[in-house]
Design a protein around this motif. Sequence first.
Motif, PDB file in Angstrom:
ATOM      1  N   LEU A   1     -33.402 -30.270  42.458  1.00 17.72           N
ATOM      2  CA  LEU A   1     -32.935 -28.906  42.203  1.00 17.72           C
ATOM      3  C   LEU A   1     -31.412 -28.931  42.184  1.00 17.72           C
ATOM      4  CD1 LEU A   1     -35.300 -26.906  44.565  1.00 17.72           C
ATOM      5  CD2 LEU A   1     -35.432 -27.026  42.071  1.00 17.72           C
ATOM      6  N   VAL A   2     -30.852 -28.668  41.025  1.00 19.25           N
ATOM      7  CA  VAL A   2     -29.415 -28.779  40.841  1.00 19.25           C
ATOM      8  C   VAL A   2     -28.827 -27.396  40.577  1.00 19.25           C
ATOM      9  CG1 VAL A   2     -27.652 -29.737  39.302  1.00 19.25           C
ATOM     10  CG2 VAL A   2     -29.629 -31.119  39.955  1.00 19.25           C
ATOM     11  N   PRO A   3     -27.878 -26.931  41.418  1.00 19.47           N
ATOM     12  CA  PRO A   3     -27.308 -25.593  41.212  1.00 19.47           C
ATOM     13  C   PRO A   3     -26.461 -25.536  39.935  1.00 19.47           C
ATOM     14  CG  PRO A   3     -26.562 -26.561  43.305  1.00 19.47           C
ATOM     15  CD  PRO A   3     -27.273 -27.637  42.560  1.00 19.47           C
ATOM     16  N   ASN A   4     -26.620 -24.447  39.204  1.00 26.45           N
ATOM     17  CA  ASN A   4     -25.842 -24.279  37.978  1.00 26.45           C
ATOM     18  C   ASN A   4     -25.863 -22.812  37.572  1.00 26.45           C
ATOM     19  OD1 ASN A   4     -24.944 -24.275  35.277  1.00 26.45           O
ATOM     20  ND2 ASN A   4     -25.532 -26.423  35.062  1.00 26.45           N
ATOM     21  N   ASP A   5     -24.728 -22.141  37.555  1.00 23.32           N
ATOM     22  CA  ASP A   5     -24.624 -20.755  37.081  1.00 23.32           C
ATOM     23  C   ASP A   5     -25.582 -19.793  37.779  1.00 23.32           C
ATOM     24  OD1 ASP A   5     -22.633 -21.194  35.305  1.00 23.32           O
ATOM     25  OD2 ASP A   5     -23.943 -21.389  33.539  1.00 23.32           O
ATOM     26  N   GLY A   6     -25.634 -19.811  39.095  1.00 19.83           N
ATOM     27  CA  GLY A   6     -26.504 -18.883  39.820  1.00 19.83           C
ATOM     28  C   GLY A   6     -27.977 -19.218  39.712  1.00 19.83           C
ATOM     29  N   LYS A   7     -28.277 -20.362  39.093  1.00 18.88           N
ATOM     30  CA  LYS A   7     -29.675 -20.804  38.986  1.00 18.88           C
ATOM     31  C   LYS A   7     -29.803 -22.180  39.591  1.00 18.88           C
ATOM     32  CE  LYS A   7     -30.773 -18.159  34.967  1.00 18.88           C
ATOM     33  NZ  LYS A   7     -30.662 -18.096  33.533  1.00 18.88           N
ATOM     34  N   LEU A   8     -31.045 -22.550  39.834  1.00 21.14           N
ATOM     35  CA  LEU A   8     -31.310 -23.933  40.209  1.00 21.14           C
ATOM     36  C   LEU A   8     -32.059 -24.560  39.043  1.00 21.14           C
ATOM     37  CD1 LEU A   8     -32.467 -23.267  43.866  1.00 21.14           C
ATOM     38  CD2 LEU A   8     -30.355 -24.406  43.163  1.00 21.14           C
ATOM     39  N   VAL A   9     -31.552 -25.678  38.565  1.00 18.43           N
ATOM     40  CA  VAL A   9     -32.218 -26.386  37.479  1.00 18.43           C
ATOM     41  C   VAL A   9     -33.070 -27.473  38.114  1.00 18.43           C
ATOM     42  CG1 VAL A   9     -31.901 -27.689  35.347  1.00 18.43           C
ATOM     43  CG2 VAL A   9     -30.214 -25.957  36.034  1.00 18.43           C
ATOM     44  N   GLY A  10     -34.369 -27.431  37.828  1.00 18.39           N
ATOM     45  CA  GLY A  10     -35.304 -28.374  38.440  1.00 18.39           C
ATOM     46  C   GLY A  10     -35.819 -29.387  37.439  1.00 18.39           C
TER      47      GLY A  10
END
Length: 340
Positions: free
Chosen positions: A243-252
């Motif tokens: 889970l990678v944080p990016n722009d207020g989201k987490l990219v999984g």
Amino acid sequence: MAIVEVAQLVKEFDSGKVRAIDGVSLATNEGEYLVLLGPSGCGKTTLLRTIAGLEQPTSGDVLINGQVVTALPPRARQIAMVFQSYALYPHKTVRGNIVFPLRAAKMAPAERERKTTWAAELLGIGHLLDRKPRQLSGGEKQRVALARALVRDPQVFLLDEPLSNLDAKLRASARDELKRFQQEVATTTIYVTHDQVEAMGLGDRIAVLNNGTVRQVGPPTEVYDDPADTFVATFIGSPPMNLVPNDGKLVGFRPEHLLPASVVGADALQVKLAVDRMEYLSGDRHLYGTATGAGEKSRVIARLPATVTSEVHAGETYDFAINRNRLRYFDASTGLRTQP
Ligand code: ADP
Ligand code: MG
């Protein structure tokens, strides 16, 4: 066969200080193998005991084939529960243990004998009928507990972590046996475990629980490929989803989808992976490192299956990539699945 349902079930202990089940609604399909998966303390046993009638819910209902059974005593529900500890009578023989519920139900002796033999043969314990529980292995005790449940012709089986007392090797074969047994008797089964490998292997569907709530219900492939939230994403899968944080989201993305760029299509998301540690597990290489992609740095794990033969060494940086259709997005504050 039967359909078991719970509706808005709540179960509190200690005058409401502990809320073990926090509003669970869930229904099996007819003859289904439904697995309840969740960490220790999430309410699995309490949910099973409430379905069996061993606990009264604080609110909500239990239904069998559409009939509300919440007020019925356990024996009126035609449900057989196999406990984690097996709960065999230590002073009775295997035969005595299996026949006990039939005696209690005042079944005729010849019929009792026939049923006991049938169940013992089905479970491969026909040669153990005169032994006492202490003379049995963990796997054999489990089969006796199942046989004792089976002779009652239950509409539903409830199994509470039945393999947890077995060692790893025995567990794999016992899991296989349990699945074949269930397919043979085709009885609706609710199976509780904290072990995602068991859940993925056994369940027609998996209900993932946390803190007394259901986070997701679906076939194993669905909960694995499309987790509903970050809890499911990281509880299922080993190593867990990145889970990678990016722009207020987490990219999984799953570790096995972060691969050397040479084996991924050209339009994939490109990542530089600085590998600092490598583990070799069951033929796969697990790479622990720092990924840099789209200007962000994050700790990630990559899993290279044996079919990927690229040389990788700790201490080096490599061109890796992820197919964009493998990316999943979660809201950073709620953890819920969201759009890109
Ligand atoms: P699991 O089987 O998933 O490990 P349980 O259903 O055993 O979880 O427990 C869920 C929660 O309810 C835990 O916090 C546990 O301590 C609590 N609990 C369970 N049974 C009781 C009880 N009889 N009295 C008080 N608290 C209980
Ligand atoms: Mg439990």
